[in-house]
Design an enzyme around this catalytic site. Structure first.
Site, PDB file in Angstrom:
ATOM      1  N   ARG A 234       0.854  -1.186   0.000  1.00  0.00           N
ATOM      2  CA  ARG A 234       0.000   0.000   0.000  1.00  0.00           C
ATOM      3  C   ARG A 234       0.885   1.229   0.000  1.00  0.00           C
ATOM      4  O   ARG A 234       1.944   1.254   0.630  1.00  0.00           O
ATOM      5  CB  ARG A 234      -0.938   0.026   1.211  1.00  0.00           C
ATOM      6  CG  ARG A 234      -2.090  -0.968   1.140  1.00  0.00           C
ATOM      7  CD  ARG A 234      -3.102  -0.550   0.066  1.00  0.00           C
ATOM      8  NE  ARG A 234      -4.272  -1.416   0.033  1.00  0.00           N
ATOM      9  CZ  ARG A 234      -4.409  -2.481  -0.749  1.00  0.00           C
ATOM     10  NH1 ARG A 234      -3.398  -2.827  -1.542  1.00  0.00           N
ATOM     11  NH2 ARG A 234      -5.514  -3.192  -0.743  1.00  0.00           N
ATOM     12  N   GLU A 263      -2.697   7.960  -4.252  1.00  0.00           N
ATOM     13  CA  GLU A 263      -3.152   7.449  -5.548  1.00  0.00           C
ATOM     14  C   GLU A 263      -4.665   7.529  -5.743  1.00  0.00           C
ATOM     15  O   GLU A 263      -5.141   7.495  -6.872  1.00  0.00           O
ATOM     16  CB  GLU A 263      -2.693   6.008  -5.742  1.00  0.00           C
ATOM     17  CG  GLU A 263      -3.361   4.989  -4.860  1.00  0.00           C
ATOM     18  CD  GLU A 263      -2.883   3.569  -5.150  1.00  0.00           C
ATOM     19  OE1 GLU A 263      -3.717   2.749  -5.540  1.00  0.00           O
ATOM     20  OE2 GLU A 263      -1.673   3.298  -4.992  1.00  0.00           O
ATOM     21  N   HIS A 295      -0.451   0.603  -9.950  1.00  0.00           N
ATOM     22  CA  HIS A 295      -1.217  -0.383  -9.162  1.00  0.00           C
ATOM     23  C   HIS A 295      -1.749  -1.498 -10.078  1.00  0.00           C
ATOM     24  O   HIS A 295      -2.945  -1.809 -10.088  1.00  0.00           O
ATOM     25  CB  HIS A 295      -2.373   0.292  -8.417  1.00  0.00           C
ATOM     26  CG  HIS A 295      -2.751  -0.416  -7.161  1.00  0.00           C
ATOM     27  ND1 HIS A 295      -3.092   0.246  -6.002  1.00  0.00           N
ATOM     28  CD2 HIS A 295      -2.844  -1.744  -6.861  1.00  0.00           C
ATOM     29  CE1 HIS A 295      -3.385  -0.621  -5.057  1.00  0.00           C
ATOM     30  NE2 HIS A 295      -3.237  -1.836  -5.556  1.00  0.00           N
TER      31      HIS A 295
END
Length: 332
Positions: A234, A263, A295
């Protein structure tokens, strides 16, 4: 049963639609994230399906509860974006995807590490410009290097197994040690020992109060100079400002990441024509020894199929009144 699917994209829509149709449920897809101005999309549905950057805070959950939503099906493993106590109070059950291929993310972590170890971004830029000089492209081999893994769950253990094939010395740290990690050739140590010995550190831990900004200036100061750091967990596990400063000073040798702490609202969309951009992210991207992807570590055909199947199982259990096999323990 109708299911409102937020933050849907072309790559996941067909699989989800088919998986839900196979069990007699109808999906309504919204390309936008769950937000105050989109939550009304869930009206008339009995369940909502969200992704990693949808914010299911108390305000959103209260809106969903008022609309009659009793199931929040996550199509990701992490739950840091969900207010679980609020869900429990409102009687909204939360399920997650805990069983999709750990190899998808583990292999992506390896991809980032290898690319940085062998100066691949710089080499690719040169060859596109018809510059085939090798000066400044000396890399290093992973073989016989010490790699530290923070977070030795399913993904961290899968990564350890891959590294074993490269002939790496693999150290691991986790607040809940995993015997399977040592069985894969890893060696569990303290965090301090891992920092002191590792040439490469890869992050595979969940985001919570204890891991938020785990990697900060003090953490990096206790690591070996020239460390190669990889983050596919993360974004907020890493203090981006500290990493950028360490790259500029040379204390940190390289940084590869598939996540970013700011993000939400940025990743999974095309912002190439936006007039205003995140200055911290722009500064990080300008570092020659930083490599970021948007991601996409989970984005393989096998993982997408497993995610769709897991969401369908949760909806099937819910509709049948059965115990939810993928239920997050602390939810309603």
């Amino acid at each position: 049963m109708q299911v409102a699917v937020f933050s849907s994209c072309e790559y996941d829509r067909p699989g989800l639609q088919q998986a839900l149709a196979d069990i007699g449920h109808q999906a309504r897809f919204c390309v936008d994230a769950l937000a105050p101005d989109t939550v009304s999309f869930a009206e008339g549905c009995q369940a909502v399906c969200i992704f990693v950057n949808d914010r299911a805070d108390v305000e959103m959950l209260e809106h969903l509860s008022a609309a009659g939503i009793r199931l929040l099906a996550l199509r990701c493993a992490g739950t840091d974006h969900v207010d679980l106590p609020a869900a429990r109070r409102l009687g909204i059950a939360v399920t997650r995807v805990g069983d999709y291929s750990p190899h998808s993310v583990a292999e992506h972590a390896l991809l980032l590490a290898l690319a940085l170890a062998r100066q691949l971004p710089q080499a690719a830029a040169r060859t596109r410009a018809f510059n085939f000089a090798l000066d400044g492209l000396v890399g290093f081999e992973l073989h016989a290097r010490t790699v530290g893994i923070i977070g030795t769950g399913r993904i961290g253990t899968a990564f350890a197994g891959i590294l074993r094939g490269f002939g790496c010395r693999v150290l691991g740290y986790d607040i809940a040690p995993n015997a399977g990690f040592d069985a894969c050739g890893g060696h569990s140590v303290s965090l301090a020992e891992l920092q002191a010995r590792a040439d490469v550190i890869s992050l595979h831990c969940a985001l919570n109060a204890q891991t938020r900004h785990l990697v900060d200036a003090a953490f990096l100061a206790n690591c070996r100079p020239g460390l190669l750091l990889v983050n596919t967990s993360r974004g907020a596990v890493v203090d981006t400002r500290a990493v950028t400063d360490a790259l500029q000073s040379g204390r940190l040798g390289a940084y590869g990441a598939d996540v970013y702490e700011r993000e939400a609202g940025l990743f999974f969309g095309d912002h190439s024509r936006d007039a205003v951009r995140d200055p911290l992210l722009s500064e990080l991207l300008a570092q020659p020894r930083a490599l970021l992807t948007g991601h996409q570590g989970f984005l393989t055909d096998r993982a997408l199929a497993q995610i769709a199947a897991s969401v369908a199982e949760s909806l099937e259990d819910f509709a049948a009144g059965r115990a939810l096999r993928h239920r997050v323990p602390d939810s309603g």
